[in-house]
Motif scaffolding. Structure first.
Motif, short mmCIF file in Angstrom:
data_model
loop_
_atom_site.label_atom_id
_atom_site.label_comp_id
_atom_site.label_asym_id
_atom_site.label_seq_id
_atom_site.Cartn_x
_atom_site.Cartn_y
_atom_site.Cartn_z
N LEU A 138 32.30 39.80 33.36
CA LEU A 138 30.97 39.24 33.43
C LEU A 138 31.02 37.68 33.04
CD1 LEU A 138 27.65 39.62 33.68
CD2 LEU A 138 27.67 40.01 31.14
N ALA A 139 31.85 37.58 31.81
CA ALA A 139 31.97 36.07 31.39
C ALA A 139 32.77 35.27 32.55
CB ALA A 139 32.83 36.17 30.11
N ALA A 140 33.66 35.72 33.04
CA ALA A 140 34.26 35.02 34.16
C ALA A 140 33.53 34.45 35.26
CB ALA A 140 35.52 35.76 34.88
N ILE A 141 32.70 35.68 35.76
CA ILE A 141 31.86 35.29 36.72
C ILE A 141 30.65 34.20 36.34
CG2 ILE A 141 29.73 36.29 38.16
CD1 ILE A 141 31.46 38.78 38.28
N ARG A 142 30.12 34.57 35.08
CA ARG A 142 29.05 33.48 34.53
C ARG A 142 29.74 32.04 34.68
NH1 ARG A 142 26.54 30.02 33.83
NH2 ARG A 142 24.52 29.86 32.62
N ALA A 143 31.10 31.70 34.31
CA ALA A 143 31.80 30.75 34.18
C ALA A 143 32.15 30.01 35.51
CB ALA A 143 32.99 30.63 33.38
N GLY A 144 31.82 30.78 36.63
CA GLY A 144 32.20 30.06 38.06
C GLY A 144 33.41 30.97 38.58
N PHE A 145 33.99 32.00 38.17
CA PHE A 145 35.03 32.55 38.61
C PHE A 145 34.71 33.43 40.03
CE2 PHE A 145 37.26 31.43 35.04
CZ PHE A 145 38.73 31.40 35.23
N THR A 146 35.27 33.56 40.92
CA THR A 146 35.26 34.53 41.95
C THR A 146 36.19 35.65 41.82
OG1 THR A 146 34.53 32.87 43.55
CG2 THR A 146 35.25 34.92 44.61
N VAL A 147 35.52 36.82 41.90
CA VAL A 147 36.29 38.04 41.55
C VAL A 147 37.12 38.26 43.15
CG1 VAL A 147 36.48 40.73 41.23
CG2 VAL A 147 34.96 39.11 39.80
N GLU A 148 38.20 38.38 43.27
CA GLU A 148 38.68 38.33 44.81
C GLU A 148 39.34 39.75 44.98
OE1 GLU A 148 40.21 33.76 44.26
OE2 GLU A 148 41.46 35.05 43.85
N GLY A 149 39.45 40.84 44.11
CA GLY A 149 39.73 42.01 44.52
C GLY A 149 40.51 42.73 43.42
N VAL A 150 41.16 43.72 43.68
CA VAL A 150 41.82 44.79 42.52
C VAL A 150 43.15 44.70 42.95
CG1 VAL A 150 41.91 46.99 41.89
CG2 VAL A 150 39.61 45.93 42.28
N ALA A 151 44.04 44.49 42.00
CA ALA A 151 45.49 44.69 42.11
C ALA A 151 46.04 46.00 41.46
CB ALA A 151 46.20 43.65 41.16
N ARG A 152 46.27 46.80 42.29
CA ARG A 152 46.68 48.22 42.17
C ARG A 152 47.97 48.34 41.23
NH1 ARG A 152 47.04 51.32 47.32
NH2 ARG A 152 48.10 49.25 47.99
N ASN A 153 47.93 48.91 39.96
CA ASN A 153 48.78 48.82 39.22
C ASN A 153 49.37 47.33 38.75
OD1 ASN A 153 48.76 51.74 38.95
ND2 ASN A 153 50.74 51.89 40.08
N GLY A 154 48.25 46.54 38.64
CA GLY A 154 48.65 45.28 38.47
C GLY A 154 48.90 44.79 37.23
N VAL A 155 48.89 45.69 35.94
CA VAL A 155 49.16 45.17 34.64
C VAL A 155 49.98 46.31 33.98
CG1 VAL A 155 47.01 45.57 33.75
CG2 VAL A 155 48.42 44.01 32.53
N ASN A 156 50.70 46.01 33.22
CA ASN A 156 51.50 47.10 32.16
C ASN A 156 50.94 47.15 30.92
OD1 ASN A 156 53.29 48.07 30.31
ND2 ASN A 156 54.35 48.74 32.25
N GLN A 157 50.23 48.24 30.69
CA GLN A 157 49.53 48.00 29.29
C GLN A 157 50.20 49.34 28.42
OE1 GLN A 157 45.74 50.16 28.57
NE2 GLN A 157 44.88 48.30 27.43
N ARG A 158 50.98 48.57 27.68
CA ARG A 158 51.83 49.17 26.68
C ARG A 158 52.44 50.46 27.20
NH1 ARG A 158 47.22 47.43 23.80
NH2 ARG A 158 45.91 49.39 24.28
N GLY A 159 53.24 50.29 28.29
CA GLY A 159 53.56 51.39 29.14
C GLY A 159 53.09 51.94 30.37
N VAL A 160 51.95 51.73 30.39
CA VAL A 160 50.92 52.34 31.44
C VAL A 160 50.51 51.54 32.44
CG1 VAL A 160 48.93 53.68 31.85
CG2 VAL A 160 50.41 54.09 29.70
N SER A 161 50.95 51.66 33.58
CA SER A 161 50.47 50.90 34.86
C SER A 161 48.91 50.94 35.04
CB SER A 161 51.16 51.01 36.28
OG SER A 161 52.61 50.72 36.00
#
Length: 369
Positions: A138-161
């Protein structure tokens, strides 16, 4: 690069100092931060002792790291820019629990991306957030960002994709405080709803309540979906097996995280699964209603009560203005439910795509808020 301070509409983005670290520890201890941030947790003494030097190294590499403070110097959050590609920087931010709801992220983002474009000559600022982090989105959209999609398994959070939303903003696209995006009020209401735990809903019928789908429901769900009458009207795998129910549970958890569907189970006084009712969100302010009832619960008026309750939630909590309904021509039971709820039957949509390679005529209707 030497550290710089930025002004941000009543806030200041300043280089990190030792005095900020106790409050930063409190931020990192917050359950919502743990849920969506990727830093190692718990934030140990080892990380605290190295934090200021790490920030200094980032500044020397032209990757700004700021503490966001108010006029009194109280820590309100953090902000960072990191070079990711030539002329592109990625932005990361968080808001302190005591500062949420005050527009801290929006104001800080605007200041940071202006600095990226004007001070660092970036051509793009990229953003990402773990799917489900509707506050960051929400904060990103409000500031002008365009949400462009979903990166599947796009980030590793403490050992979990984890899947993550990705987006970007280009020069000239920053939205000022007086320039919200279209339908921002609807987006904001829905973000707040999906960030919270799914509420249990009481109905006007004794013995019936609505709750989230759980693993204990899968056998009854599979039996309901394998029922001949359900199979006749609903586009489902045939034969329907338990593994299909398991897959549906996984998919619905994902669509909830993405803010795409609101699925509820009809649960009886013994908490047994007795059917499903669902809103599938579409364009801002619009959704489509779907439902079916388990064979052992038919004839009690429960589907009507569940549909009424979910539509009320849609109008009151999700800022919907229109809810659509459709059913294959001949599905008189579904049509009776829709009419009792208050839907106006608007006509017949010819040869609607009902399933892969199958087109059937469908009744269509709508309910307005």
């Amino acid at each position: 690069m030497e550290p710089v301070t930025l002004e941000a509409e009543g806030l200041r983005l300043v280089p990190w100092e030792q005095d900020h670290l106790p409050d930063l520890q409190l931020i990192y201890d917050d359950p919502l931060i743990e849920r969506f941030m990727v830093m190692p947790l718990p934030w140990s003494r080892q990380y605290r002792e190295r934090y200021l030097e790490m920030c200094a190294r980032h500044w020397r590499a032209d990757n700004p790291r700021w503490a966001v403070v108010d006029a009194a110097g109280k820590l309100q959050g953090s902000m960072a820019l990191t070079h990711s590609f030539s002329r592109e920087a990625s932005i990361t931010y968080l808001t302190a629990p005591w500062a949420r709801g005050a527009g801290v992220a929006q104001r800080s983002i605007r200041a940071a991306i202006r600095f990226a474009f004007d001070g660092l000559q970036m051509h793009r600022v990229a953003w990402d957030a773990i799917v489900g982090n509707h506050a960051s989105r929400l904060a990103a959209i409000r500031a002008g960002f365009t949400v462009e999609g979903v990166a599947r398994n796009g980030v590793n959070q403490r050992g979990v994709s984890r899947d993550c939303w990705v987006g970007g903003v280009l020069p000239g696209e920053v939205r000022e405080a007086d320039d919200p995006p279209p339908d921002y009020g609807v987006i904001k209401r829905q973000a707040a709803f999906f960030m919270a735990e799914q509420p249990v809903l009481e109905t006007e019928v004794a013995g019936l309540r609505l709750r989230r789908l759980e693993e204990k429901d899968l056998d009854d769900l599979a039996a309901s979906c394998a029922d001949a009458e359900t199979q006749r009207w609903v586009n489902l795998p045939s034969p329907y097996r338990r593994e299909h129910a398991e897959g549906w549970l996984k998919r619905t958890r994902g669509t909830w995280d993405r803010g795409e569907t609101v699925l509820y189970v009809l649960a009886d006084a013994e908490d047994r699964y007795c059917g499903s009712v669902e809103l599938t969100l579409g364009a801002p302010g619009e959704a489509e209603l779907g439902y079916f009832c388990s064979p052992w619960a038919r004839g009690r008026g429960w589907t009507t009560a569940a549909a009424q309750r979910l539509c009320r939630l849609g109008f009151e909590e999700l800022a919907l203005e229109r809810i659509d309904w459709r059913a294959v021509v001949g599905n008189e039971a579904s049509r009776r439910v829709a009419e009792k709820v208050g839907f106006a039957i608007e006509g017949t949509k010819r040869q609607f795509l009902h399933g892969p390679g199958e087109r059937l005529d469908s009744w269509i209707g709508s309910l307005l808020g």
